[in-house]
Scaffold this motif. Structure first.
Motif, short mmCIF file in Angstrom:
data_model
loop_
_atom_site.label_atom_id
_atom_site.label_comp_id
_atom_site.label_asym_id
_atom_site.label_seq_id
_atom_site.Cartn_x
_atom_site.Cartn_y
_atom_site.Cartn_z
N UNK C 139 -23.64 -23.16 -11.83
CA UNK C 139 -23.20 -22.99 -10.46
C UNK C 139 -22.18 -24.08 -10.17
N UNK C 140 -21.41 -23.91 -9.13
CA UNK C 140 -20.58 -25.01 -8.64
C UNK C 140 -20.56 -24.94 -7.13
N UNK C 141 -20.09 -26.02 -6.53
CA UNK C 141 -20.16 -26.13 -5.08
C UNK C 141 -18.95 -25.54 -4.37
N UNK C 142 -18.94 -25.70 -3.07
CA UNK C 142 -17.81 -25.21 -2.28
C UNK C 142 -16.64 -26.17 -2.40
N UNK C 143 -15.44 -25.58 -2.38
CA UNK C 143 -14.26 -26.43 -2.41
C UNK C 143 -13.30 -26.01 -1.32
N UNK C 144 -12.36 -26.87 -1.03
CA UNK C 144 -11.39 -26.54 0.01
C UNK C 144 -10.26 -27.52 -0.02
N UNK C 145 -9.39 -27.51 0.94
CA UNK C 145 -9.42 -26.52 2.03
C UNK C 145 -8.91 -25.15 1.58
N UNK C 146 -9.26 -24.16 2.42
CA UNK C 146 -8.76 -22.80 2.20
C UNK C 146 -7.23 -22.84 2.32
N UNK C 147 -6.58 -21.95 1.66
CA UNK C 147 -5.13 -21.73 1.81
C UNK C 147 -4.27 -22.95 1.56
N UNK C 157 -8.43 -27.53 -7.66
CA UNK C 157 -9.73 -27.14 -8.23
C UNK C 157 -9.88 -25.64 -8.40
N UNK C 158 -9.10 -24.87 -7.60
CA UNK C 158 -9.16 -23.40 -7.77
C UNK C 158 -8.32 -22.94 -8.95
N UNK C 159 -7.45 -23.82 -9.40
CA UNK C 159 -6.48 -23.43 -10.42
C UNK C 159 -7.12 -23.13 -11.75
N UNK C 229 -16.95 -35.64 -8.79
CA UNK C 229 -16.72 -35.70 -10.24
C UNK C 229 -17.38 -34.52 -10.92
N UNK C 230 -18.57 -34.19 -10.42
CA UNK C 230 -19.26 -33.01 -10.92
C UNK C 230 -18.36 -31.79 -10.80
N UNK C 231 -17.75 -31.67 -9.63
CA UNK C 231 -16.93 -30.48 -9.34
C UNK C 231 -15.67 -30.46 -10.22
N UNK C 232 -15.06 -31.64 -10.43
CA UNK C 232 -13.87 -31.70 -11.28
C UNK C 232 -14.23 -31.28 -12.70
N UNK C 233 -15.34 -31.79 -13.19
CA UNK C 233 -15.72 -31.47 -14.57
C UNK C 233 -16.07 -30.00 -14.74
N UNK C 234 -16.69 -29.43 -13.68
CA UNK C 234 -17.05 -28.01 -13.76
C UNK C 234 -15.82 -27.12 -13.72
N UNK C 235 -14.85 -27.52 -12.88
CA UNK C 235 -13.73 -26.62 -12.62
C UNK C 235 -12.48 -26.97 -13.41
N UNK C 236 -12.21 -28.26 -13.59
CA UNK C 236 -10.98 -28.65 -14.29
C UNK C 236 -11.26 -29.67 -15.40
N UNK C 237 -12.12 -29.33 -16.35
CA UNK C 237 -12.38 -30.26 -17.45
C UNK C 237 -11.11 -30.58 -18.23
N UNK C 238 -10.15 -29.65 -18.19
CA UNK C 238 -8.89 -29.86 -18.91
C UNK C 238 -8.18 -31.11 -18.42
N UNK C 270 -19.74 -27.73 -19.87
CA UNK C 270 -18.37 -27.32 -19.55
C UNK C 270 -17.36 -28.22 -20.25
N UNK C 271 -17.62 -29.50 -20.19
CA UNK C 271 -16.71 -30.47 -20.80
C UNK C 271 -16.66 -30.29 -22.31
N UNK C 272 -17.82 -30.08 -22.89
CA UNK C 272 -17.86 -29.95 -24.35
C UNK C 272 -17.11 -28.71 -24.81
N UNK C 273 -17.28 -27.61 -24.09
CA UNK C 273 -16.60 -26.41 -24.57
C UNK C 273 -15.10 -26.55 -24.34
#
Lengths: 363, 571, 536
Positions: C139-147, C157-159, C229-238, C270-273
């Motif tokens: 799972x991951x948390x909410x991110x923002x802002x919208x738009x 983070x949406x990228x 940091x959790x959210x960055x690693x989940x969404x943008x480990x790259x 996520x980071x490992x893969x």
């Protein structure tokens, strides 16, 4: 060695590269309190009592762990440092037995000395001790009294860095941090070699000799210390026999052995298990208290000195008369003093005219 | 001692204990330092923590091997092969200190010649140390400036003990590791005052200060001083004396030693004791020897008298009276004075300091030392005074041979390997060594009266390799019988990987399992020191111990020295 | 050289199921590491020290506001092996619950009941987990802002993650000197809490004589209120991995160590893969990456405590100076950065330092603000550095109730009153009022909250997490919590708080590290701004 010019409390001093503020201060007789420092150990900076002010540094710095640098300007006494010492010591006292009587199980508790010296408040209340001890540890020598422990970690660092057996460790964390053995085992069942260095380095007496406590001896501060040389191996450690002068009807009794200060003797403040703990033989019931001579019945019987000496003289001379001087053998002892060995060989050579004199370890 | 005097002109640690911490290379051979000399071990540990390289050569994986960069686990008794091979490598690789050899030594050519055939490859076959390791150690030793050698009875208690000492001395001389800080050749003394007893002249050859009794001039000096004629011929050394007991030796005066417990091949000695006419002993406790005594004088222990001990580094330090002796017991020196006077002498010493003054007066090496000066030195950074200290203004000598070897020229001695006198065979297939443990001392008259030490190590034990034990059906904790051609004793078996396969190891401290019933009294041809370290033995189980009990005080024997000290080995 | 054996003590303990009786001795036999050391290390980390506790309920401020106490009680009544624990970096999904090493979001009392006394069956019924594109319990948390305009975002983070390695190659071509200039131009400040200019550290490591150097990633996120940091690693480990590779390349390190808190089982995966994709493509040459797990100790987020833990020791902070730049991991020069900071690096390389700088409002760059507590949509919001609380909360959908107080940067920043709502949430502006931006874990409290109660949560946290090395912190955290306890237990109020000011002063002056220095702030700031709550 490059010299460094520094200023301490406005005095311009020379120091050597690599010297710490604490070392320079000690050399010049400037007092900086410390509870966790020992010259044999790497500085820990953990007790925080030695913090001083350095010009240009935002935070106070531990004198024990801060090497001097060129041009460093240091202040060891001012209002900030005084408040620091007072409030720190006040905090220490909230987590410590409230009186010397309660606290001191062995050596004098330096925390009380320091509280008095810096007039720190000791009425901030009392916290319940959360440090676990090992009350069931069946080892014969070393007792840990967790209430008096201030977690300076001198004992664990000594065990790692000097004795190098790493039998004890800091365990748990926060206010439950304590000194522990693996799985709370008795020290007897660990790598501990019972050197007692943990007792020697402890500033509060939290690590203490068990036997004097069990026996109910006088506290260390009431004992007389006699500096002497250890009678075991050939290192020649200096040690202090702690004597209760009133015991044995005024004949005195050795109730504890402590080591001289670091840096003053060959053993540098260290002792081993035998030197520190094996003194029971001195006042042992098996000791011979009277001369003995063998009687007609073939048994040894007590007698007077005059009688024993006369019998010995007659007996030895009889051998010489019957078989010549070289029929006698004199065995001296590497356990006895220089003076005694000297007299033994003189006795052999000058009185009985033989060079048949030796001792056990002549290799 | 004899070896060192021959080579260097003084038998003592060339360097000081306090210098060990600054050494960069420590060659520890035949020394279980952490158990026999724990405080010196602390200095070694300090050096290693600082970054020094330590090599331990010992048939047993003693504790110090935990911190050592290399452990040379040689076959017992093959030291000459190892050391000659090291000399071979140093010469072959051109690592000798030519200038030092030229200016300060003699007889190097004989050694060069002798070690030619001791190649590391051949040495590997005899010692079981790889040629590669021998080369590595020799190279590191020769090329490190502050390189010290430290040894004890594992070197000397052999029928070729003096040879071992010569071999070590050859290494020191050829590399010039002498007369320098943190280097040299350092025998660590087993007893508090071994050094002092020898210094004070309690030897058949030397008057105080290593002045030979057969030197006319010396003797004349002492005859004048003491006002009596002195015997000119050297006397018997201890091993000879013990073999002569009941034969040519018919009367004895024994002070502070339980000869029946500590001399080798005790059954022969007991036979001899029956034929002794008169025996006087002087002891704090009744001991085994007292069974034969005609007179027993009760003596004071160290805490009850004044005097001095001289330690391994030649430091003379004070012994101070702290308590009164029990009952009528008296200080040994007082007893000796009384006895001399009872025999018609008129000795008059008001105190032990006056005895030292007389000792110092005629022995130039100690001439500057007195109780008073030692007392004053307690104020300084290190208490005590180290000899040589020739006059009252001399501050003592930290390390020897600084301005050149005391003897004049250091003497190289070519040595050939001789096997130990008694090696394992079909009947006695194992090789027994004896030694000390941390928790007891010598005959344990003091330490076994100490409840704590007994708790840590209560009973006699013998260490045996698990494979050897398995072959004999011995389990850990079994009561076993250890026997040699001379006798047998019972002890608990400890299965231990600290000993080599084919080897046994026993402590010498326990009277109920006297190791000296087992050991061979074959002596070194020069010192007559007995071969306590090697003899043939066999072992069998006599009583099974049901439960696998944890043996008190044998942590390392059970677990090996592995998890010690800092864990991380440097490389 | 490194000591791989020693550094593996915690891993060995974990493999053996924790610091159970006999385990330390067994590992010692195998590794030659002193058994007491192994025991000491095991007892330091909660996950190793108490392995029989399989379920842990976060009792941080945001989680308690969301009913953590009820969940804990229910779990206990259901006979689960449960205990409370410090912040799990799930303040946006409260109450967060740890099952072994996996964080379950928004666990409800019903979830606990459904497990039927079997901890292994404990699941979260939160829609976050149920999301069909997530396998198992990812799972991951909410991110923002919208738009938001992606060109104005650093992390985006949406990228879509970018595994091309373009930034790494560009940096390699640029070379250290030119890159350091870009970094200096960017004005990037460390996002872990201290706000120290990044380029000084990088140059510092680069200039050391010693040529063996290390790069370390601090992913031991644990400051209450913080989960970015959790959210960055989940969404943008790259971004994180490429940033680390660039760091290694620029400062001359061959090895990178990633220290992830033990509760980050999912981010770890996520980071490992992600790393596997880079490594399979050979993107970063011969740079080695080593993953290390934390085992339940907030203090290991302090950089030198983290280095100690990496070396396999108890996580007790070192004295500074010397700083890790000179004497770091195994005594070697070490560049150590927080996840968010390191993730800024690829975008800075790609788009330039001045682009980054200009994204900020009062200070350079965008910032990942974490917001939780009494707001509509708790989550991670990438916004220009220097926006104020009202702007942040607007992005998060507005306040719940009336704003009473807020923590701008985790527990360590203390509490500010509503009157500070328009102060820029920046390093400098918050420092001016004795608070700090810290990790930007913003917790909002409304009028229903008694500040005594809120302070107590923070004091309990610091007491539980003090490493115990130095007296000011070890005793001070205990003493303050105890004083507040006594204060709350007595009616009328007594003098229990009379030594708070002196204690706080001492903790700030005397403590070795930031934990002890900051620990009194919740109490002292609340006493200053909300004295009436302490009189009630």
């Amino acid at each position: 060695m490059t010299d460094r010019s520094i200023t301490v409390n406005g005095h311009p001093w020379q120091a050597q590269e690599g010297e710490t503020i604490l070392e320079v201060a000690a050399r010049h007789g400037v007092e900086i309190p410390t509870l966790c420092h020992d010259p044999r150990l790497k500085p820990a900076g953990a007790c925080r009592t030695c913090l001083v002010e350095i010009d240009g540094w935002r935070r106070l710095a531990p004198a024990c762990a801060t090497p001097v640098t060129e041009g460093m300007s240091i202040v060891t006494e001012n209002e900030r440092i005084d408040r620091h010492r007072k409030t720190l010591l006040a905090l220490y006292m909230t987590d410590h037995p409230q009186s010397r009587e309660e606290s001191e199980r062995g050596a004098p508790d330096q925390l009380f000395d320091m509280v008095a010296r810096y007039q720190a408040p000791s009425d901030w209340g009392v916290l319940e001790n959360k440090r676990q001890g090992r009350p069931d540890d069946r080892n014969p020598y070393i007792q840990f009294n967790p209430e008096a422990c201030i977690l300076c970690a001198r004992c664990t660092r000594y065990c790692d860095e000097v004795e190098s057996v790493s039998a004890i460790t800091l365990a748990q964390r926060g206010s439950e941090t304590t000194i522990a053995t693996v799985d709370a085992e008795s020290l007897l069942d660990t790598t501990c070699e019972m050197c007692g260095g943990c007792i020697d380095v402890c500033p509060t007496g939290a690590m203490a000799e068990k036997i004097p406590l069990v026996r109910g001896d006088k506290p260390e501060r009431e004992l007389e210390k006699v500096r002497t040389t250890c009678n075991y191996c050939g290192v020649g450690c200096q040690m202090d026999l702690n004597v209760d002068p009133d015991a044995r009807e005024g004949q005195g009794k050795v109730v504890k052995v402590t080591s001289p200060p670091v840096g003053t003797t060959t053993n540098d403040g260290n002792l081993c298990v035998k030197g520190r703990f094996a003194y029971d033989f001195i006042d042992h019931p098996d000791r011979l208290t009277q001369p003995l001579v063998r009687g007609e019945d073939g048994e040894l019987h007590p007698t007077t000195w005059d009688d024993a000496l006369a019998k010995a003289a007659t007996g030895l001379r009889g051998v010489t008369e019957r078989h010549g001087p070289d029929a006698l053998g004199f065995v001296s002892s590497s356990r006895c003093t220089m003076e005694e060995n000297f007299l033994m060989q003189k006795l052999s050579r000058a009185v009985f005219h033989t060079n048949n004199v030796h001792q056990c370890a002549a290799t | 001692m004899a070896g060192l005097v021959t080579t260097f002109g003084a038998g003592a640690m060339t360097n000081s204990i306090g210098e060990i911490r600054d050494a960069d290379f420590l060659f520890v051979i035949g020394s279980n330092t952490s158990e026999a000399h724990p405080i010196i071990a602390m200095e070694m540990k300090r050096a290693v923590h600082r970054g020094a390289t330590m090599v331990v050569a010992d048939p047993r994986a003693v504790w110090m091997t935990t911190l050592a960069q290399k452990h040379l686990q040689l076959r017992p008794g093959t030291d000459v092969w190892l050391l000659n091979a090291m000399a071979h490598v140093i010469i072959e690789e051109g690592l000798v200190d030519e200038a030092f050899i030229r200016e300060h030594t003699e007889n190097f050519e004989a050694v060069r010649e002798a070690v030619r055939k001791y190649t590391p490859e051949e040495a590997e076959k005899v010692t079981d140390i790889s040629a590669e390791d021998i080369r590595w150690v020799a190279h590191r030793y020769a090329t490190t400036e502050r390189a010290g050698i430290y040894y004890t009875l594992g070197i000397t208690e052999h029928s070729h003990g003096t040879d071992n000492v010569y071999c070590l001395a050859n290494l020191v001389l050829m590399t010039g590791h002498l007369g320098k800080r943190s280097a040299g050749m350092n025998p660590l003394r087993g007893q508090n005052n071994v050094q002092g007893a020898n210094d004070a002249g309690a030897t058949p050859i030397f008057l105080p200060g290593y002045q030979r009794v057969d030197d006319e001039e010396v003797r004349r000096k002492y005859e004048e001083s003491w006002g009596v004629a002195l015997p000119p011929e050297p006397g018997m050394n201890l091993n000879v004396m013990m073999k002569a007991v009941g034969k040519s030796i018919r009367g004895m005066y024994v002070m502070g030693e339980d000869i029946l417990l500590s001399e080798p091949n005790v059954s022969k000695l007991e036979e001899g004791m029956n034929n002794v006419d008169f025996l006087v002993i002087q002891e704090p406790f009744l001991n085994e020897t007292a069974r034969y005594a005609d007179v027993v004088f009760p003596s004071a222990v160290f805490a009850e008298k004044d005097g001095t001990f001289t330690n391994s580094e030649r430091r003379v330090q004070l012994v101070r009276k702290a308590v009164e002796p029990p009952g009528e017991a008296r200080a040994d020196w007082e007893i000796l004075v009384s006895l001399a006077n009872a025999c018609g002498a008129s000795w008059d010493y008001p105190n032990s300091a006056s005895v030292y003054d007389e000792l110092a007066k005629d022995a130039p090496r100690f001439a500057g030392i007195s109780h008073e000066r030692i007392e004053e030195s307690a104020e300084g950074p290190k208490s005590g005074l180290q000899w040589p200290c020739p006059d009252p203004n001399h501050s003592g000598t930290e390390f020897l041979h600084e301005g050149g070897v005391l003897r004049g020229k250091g003497l190289f001695s070519a040595v050939e390997y001789r096997p130990s006198e008694e090696l394992p065979d079909q009947e006695y297939a194992l090789l027994l060594s004896t030694g000390r443990t941390l928790y007891h001392y010598n005959a344990a008259t003091q330490t076994r009266r100490e409840s704590g030490l007994v708790a840590k190590q209560s009973d006699p034990f013998v260490e045996i390799h698990p494979k050897d034990a398995g072959k004999r059906g011995i389990a850990s904790g079994d009561l076993v019988e250890v026997c040699t051609r001379r006798g047998k004793v019972h002890a608990r078996a400890i299965l231990s990987r600290q000993v080599r396969r084919g080897c046994l190891w026993m402590p010498l401290h326990f009277h109920e399992a006297r190791a000296n019933l087992l050991t061979n009294d074959a002596g070194d041809p020069i010192t007559q020191t007995a071969e306590y370290k090697v003899c043939a033995a066999e072992v069998r189980s006599v009583e099974k111990d049901g439960a696998e009990q944890r043996y008190p005080g044998s942590y390392y024997a059970m677990n090996g020295p592995g998890p010690g000290a800092g864990g991380e080995r440097r490389s | 050289m490194t000591h791989p054996i020693r550094s593996s003590i915690p891993d060995e303990l974990q493999k053996a199921g924790g610091k159970l009786e006999g385990v330390a001795r067994e590992i010692a036999q195998r590794t030659g590491i002193p058994e007491a050391h192994i025991y000491g290390v095991g007892s330091f980390f909660h996950l190793l020290d108490r392995p029989h506790q399989k379920v842990r309920v976060c009792t941080g401020l945001s989680c308690r506001l969301a009913g953590a106490d009820e969940v804990l009680k229910a779990a206990s009544e259901a006979g689960l092996p449960v205990e409370s624990c410090s912040c799990l970096a799930g303040c946006d999904v409260p109450p967060a619950v740890l099952r072994e090493r996996r964080v379950l979001p928004a666990v409800q009392v019903e979830d606990v009941k459904r497990a039927g006394g079997d901890w292994q069956r404990l699941r979260s019924s939160s829609p976050l987990v149920a999301a069909p594109h997530r396998k198992d319990e990812h799972w991951s948390g909410s991110i923002g802002p919208e738009n938001a305009d992606p060109s104005q975002l650093v992390f985006d983070l949406r990228g879509k993650p970018n595994f091309t390695g373009e930034a790494y190659r560009k940096a390699a071509e640029m070379g250290p000197e030119a890159f350091f200039q870009q970094l200096e131009d960017s004005g990037l400040q460390g996002r872990g809490g201290a706000g120290f200019p990044a380029h000084i550290k990088w140059k510092g490591v680069f200039q050391q004589q010693e040529t063996t150097r290390y790069v370390v990633l601090n992913a031991d996120e644990g400051e209450p209120g913080t989960f970015k940091d959790r959210e960055v690693m989940l969404r943008r480990p790259d971004l994180v991995l490429e940033g680390l590779a660039i760091a290694a390349r620029m400062v001359g390190a061959k090895e990178v160590f990633l220290y992830l808190r033990g509760e980050f089982e999912v981010p770890w995966a996520t980071m490992e893969s992600a790393l596997r994709r880079f490594v399979d493509a050979g993107t970063f040459g011969d740079i080695q990456f080593h993953f290390h797990a934390g085992h339940g100790a907030y203090i290991c987020g302090e950089e030198t405590a983290l280095l100690e833990a990496l070396e396999g020791k108890r996580g007790m902070p070192r004295l500074k100076p010397p700083f890790p730049v000179e004497v770091g991991l195994w005594g070697k020069p070490t560049l150590i950065h927080n996840v968010e900071t390191i993730a800024c690096i690829p975008p800075i390389v790609q788009r330039g330092g001045s682009w980054f700088r200009e994204l900020g409002k009062t200070e350079p760059g965008t910032k990942l603000y974490c917001i939780s507590g009494h707001v509509q949509r708790p989550g991670t919001y990438e916004l220009p550095l220097g926006i104020d609380l009202d702007e942040l909360v607007e992005a998060a959908g507005g306040y719940l109730g009336t704003l009473k107080a807020f923590s701008p940067g985790g527990a360590s920043s203390g509490f500010l009153p509503a009157s500070e709502r328009n102060r820029p949430l920046s390093f400098q502006a918050l420092g001016e009022v004795g608070s700090m931006l810290g990790s930007a874990g913003v917790v909002v409290l409304n009028e229903t909250v008694d500040m005594k109660w809120a302070v107590m949560q923070q004091l309990e946290f610091f007491e539980a997490e003090s490493c115990g090395q130095c007296a000011p912190c070890r005793i001070g955290t205990y003493y303050l919590r105890d004083s507040l306890d006594k204060h709350m237990a007595s009616q009328p109020r007594t003098e229990s708080l009379r030594h708070v000011a002196d204690t706080a002063w001492q903790m700030n002056e005397g403590s070795i590290c930031g934990l002890g220095q900051a620990a009194p702030l919740p109490l002292t700031t609340a006493l200053r701004h909300f004295p009436e709550d302490f009189e009630r």
